[in-house]
Design a protein around this motif. Structure first.
Motif, PDB file in Angstrom:
ATOM      1  N   SER A  34       0.847  -1.201   0.000  1.00  0.00           N
ATOM      2  CA  SER A  34       0.000   0.000   0.000  1.00  0.00           C
ATOM      3  C   SER A  34       0.876   1.242   0.000  1.00  0.00           C
ATOM      4  CB  SER A  34      -0.941   0.008   1.205  1.00  0.00           C
ATOM      5  OG  SER A  34      -0.207   0.082   2.402  1.00  0.00           O
ATOM      6  N   TRP A  35       0.286   2.354  -0.450  1.00  0.00           N
ATOM      7  CA  TRP A  35       0.964   3.652  -0.508  1.00  0.00           C
ATOM      8  C   TRP A  35      -0.035   4.721  -0.109  1.00  0.00           C
ATOM      9  CZ3 TRP A  35       0.291   8.155  -3.452  1.00  0.00           C
ATOM     10  CH2 TRP A  35       1.341   9.066  -3.391  1.00  0.00           C
ATOM     11  N   ASN A  36       0.395   5.690   0.725  1.00  0.00           N
ATOM     12  CA  ASN A  36      -0.470   6.761   1.199  1.00  0.00           C
ATOM     13  C   ASN A  36       0.027   8.094   0.658  1.00  0.00           C
ATOM     14  OD1 ASN A  36      -1.194   8.987   3.219  1.00  0.00           O
ATOM     15  ND2 ASN A  36      -2.569   7.325   3.784  1.00  0.00           N
ATOM     16  N   ARG A  40       3.325   9.611   2.087  1.00  0.00           N
ATOM     17  CA  ARG A  40       4.181   9.169   0.977  1.00  0.00           C
ATOM     18  C   ARG A  40       5.034   7.980   1.386  1.00  0.00           C
ATOM     19  NH1 ARG A  40       4.569  13.453  -3.295  1.00  0.00           N
ATOM     20  NH2 ARG A  40       3.138  15.029  -2.548  1.00  0.00           N
ATOM     21  N   ALA A  41       4.417   7.071   2.117  1.00  0.00           N
ATOM     22  CA  ALA A  41       5.125   5.898   2.619  1.00  0.00           C
ATOM     23  C   ALA A  41       4.616   4.642   1.929  1.00  0.00           C
ATOM     24  CB  ALA A  41       4.922   5.762   4.125  1.00  0.00           C
ATOM     25  N   HIS A  42       5.536   3.749   1.600  1.00  0.00           N
ATOM     26  CA  HIS A  42       5.197   2.419   1.102  1.00  0.00           C
ATOM     27  C   HIS A  42       5.104   1.506   2.309  1.00  0.00           C
ATOM     28  CE1 HIS A  42       6.153   3.331  -3.136  1.00  0.00           C
ATOM     29  NE2 HIS A  42       7.024   4.174  -2.597  1.00  0.00           N
ATOM     30  N   ARG A  43       4.139   0.601   2.283  1.00  0.00           N
ATOM     31  CA  ARG A  43       3.980  -0.346   3.385  1.00  0.00           C
ATOM     32  C   ARG A  43       3.674  -1.713   2.802  1.00  0.00           C
ATOM     33  NH1 ARG A  43       2.605   0.349   8.915  1.00  0.00           N
ATOM     34  NH2 ARG A  43       2.411   2.569   8.490  1.00  0.00           N
ATOM     35  N   VAL A  44       4.281  -2.756   3.397  1.00  0.00           N
ATOM     36  CA  VAL A  44       4.025  -4.134   2.997  1.00  0.00           C
ATOM     37  C   VAL A  44       3.609  -4.909   4.236  1.00  0.00           C
ATOM     38  CG1 VAL A  44       5.009  -6.232   2.020  1.00  0.00           C
ATOM     39  CG2 VAL A  44       5.711  -4.011   1.134  1.00  0.00           C
ATOM     40  N   ASP A  45       2.448  -5.554   4.166  1.00  0.00           N
ATOM     41  CA  ASP A  45       1.977  -6.377   5.271  1.00  0.00           C
ATOM     42  C   ASP A  45       2.760  -7.682   5.288  1.00  0.00           C
ATOM     43  OD1 ASP A  45       0.058  -4.505   5.936  1.00  0.00           O
ATOM     44  OD2 ASP A  45      -1.485  -5.449   4.699  1.00  0.00           O
ATOM     45  N   LEU A  46       3.302  -8.032   6.443  1.00  0.00           N
ATOM     46  CA  LEU A  46       4.040  -9.278   6.636  1.00  0.00           C
ATOM     47  C   LEU A  46       3.163 -10.236   7.437  1.00  0.00           C
ATOM     48  CD1 LEU A  46       7.510  -7.758   7.564  1.00  0.00           C
ATOM     49  CD2 LEU A  46       6.771  -8.642   5.346  1.00  0.00           C
ATOM     50  N   GLY A  48       1.418 -12.349  10.258  1.00  0.00           N
ATOM     51  CA  GLY A  48       1.159 -12.019  11.660  1.00  0.00           C
ATOM     52  C   GLY A  48       0.903 -10.531  11.832  1.00  0.00           C
ATOM     53  N   PRO A  49       1.220  -9.975  12.984  1.00  0.00           N
ATOM     54  CA  PRO A  49       0.945  -8.559  13.244  1.00  0.00           C
ATOM     55  C   PRO A  49       2.038  -7.621  12.733  1.00  0.00           C
ATOM     56  CG  PRO A  49       1.830  -9.564  15.210  1.00  0.00           C
ATOM     57  CD  PRO A  49       1.689 -10.667  14.174  1.00  0.00           C
ATOM     58  N   LEU A  50       2.938  -8.092  11.880  1.00  0.00           N
ATOM     59  CA  LEU A  50       4.076  -7.298  11.437  1.00  0.00           C
ATOM     60  C   LEU A  50       3.821  -6.613  10.102  1.00  0.00           C
ATOM     61  CD1 LEU A  50       6.853  -9.920  12.203  1.00  0.00           C
ATOM     62  CD2 LEU A  50       6.106  -8.033  13.661  1.00  0.00           C
ATOM     63  N   SER A  51       4.502  -5.500   9.887  1.00  0.00           N
ATOM     64  CA  SER A  51       4.490  -4.836   8.596  1.00  0.00           C
ATOM     65  C   SER A  51       5.816  -4.100   8.413  1.00  0.00           C
ATOM     66  CB  SER A  51       3.325  -3.855   8.476  1.00  0.00           C
ATOM     67  OG  SER A  51       3.479  -2.781   9.351  1.00  0.00           O
ATOM     68  N   TRP A  52       6.158  -3.836   7.158  1.00  0.00           N
ATOM     69  CA  TRP A  52       7.377  -3.118   6.819  1.00  0.00           C
ATOM     70  C   TRP A  52       6.984  -1.803   6.177  1.00  0.00           C
ATOM     71  CZ3 TRP A  52       9.046  -1.549   1.961  1.00  0.00           C
ATOM     72  CH2 TRP A  52      10.354  -1.048   1.910  1.00  0.00           C
ATOM     73  N   LYS A  53       7.672  -0.707   6.548  1.00  0.00           N
ATOM     74  CA  LYS A  53       7.312   0.616   6.057  1.00  0.00           C
ATOM     75  C   LYS A  53       8.559   1.356   5.610  1.00  0.00           C
ATOM     76  CE  LYS A  53       5.237   4.893   7.728  1.00  0.00           C
ATOM     77  NZ  LYS A  53       4.664   5.564   8.872  1.00  0.00           N
ATOM     78  N   GLN A  54       8.479   1.981   4.428  1.00  0.00           N
ATOM     79  CA  GLN A  54       9.570   2.817   3.929  1.00  0.00           C
ATOM     80  C   GLN A  54       9.029   4.225   3.786  1.00  0.00           C
ATOM     81  OE1 GLN A  54      10.916   2.005  -0.036  1.00  0.00           O
ATOM     82  NE2 GLN A  54      12.648   3.359   0.150  1.00  0.00           N
ATOM     83  N   ASP A  55       9.528   5.144   4.605  1.00  0.00           N
ATOM     84  CA  ASP A  55       9.078   6.538   4.561  1.00  0.00           C
ATOM     85  C   ASP A  55       9.738   7.271   3.396  1.00  0.00           C
ATOM     86  OD1 ASP A  55       7.454   6.382   6.805  1.00  0.00           O
ATOM     87  OD2 ASP A  55       9.143   6.760   8.141  1.00  0.00           O
ATOM     88  N   LYS A  56       8.973   8.137   2.779  1.00  0.00           N
ATOM     89  CA  LYS A  56       9.505   9.039   1.749  1.00  0.00           C
ATOM     90  C   LYS A  56       9.360  10.444   2.284  1.00  0.00           C
ATOM     91  CE  LYS A  56      10.197   6.115  -1.616  1.00  0.00           C
ATOM     92  NZ  LYS A  56      11.424   5.894  -2.290  1.00  0.00           N
ATOM     93  N   SER A  57      10.484  11.090   2.607  1.00  0.00           N
ATOM     94  CA  SER A  57      10.419  12.445   3.174  1.00  0.00           C
ATOM     95  C   SER A  57      10.075  13.433   2.074  1.00  0.00           C
ATOM     96  CB  SER A  57      11.753  12.816   3.814  1.00  0.00           C
ATOM     97  OG  SER A  57      12.776  12.801   2.843  1.00  0.00           O
TER      98      SER A  57
END
Length: 59
Positions: A34-36, A40-46, A48-57
């Motif tokens: 997903s992307w907001n 402006r962050a990319h997020r990938v659901d992993l 269980g309750p985990l997720s990975w997020k890459q912030d775009k400043s």
């Protein structure tokens, strides 16, 4: 802290986010990715309750 109004409307993979002041942002979700537009962050659901997020400043 008071009560906040938040609402989401889904149109397929596009999600519109609203607050008490009206439209606030939109996001897109395809599968686990997903992307907001606001953060402006990319997020990938992993698993269980985990997720990975890459912030775009914002520059």
């Amino acid at each position: 802290m008071g009560i906040q109004f938040r609402k989401r409307k889904k149109y397929g993979p596009v999600i519109l986010h609203f607050t008490e002041n009206g439209f606030s942002s939109w996001s897109i979700k395809i599968g686990r990715w997903s992307w907001n537009s606001n953060t402006r962050a990319h997020r990938v659901d992993l698993p269980g309750p985990l997720s990975w997020k890459q912030d775009k400043s914002r520059a």
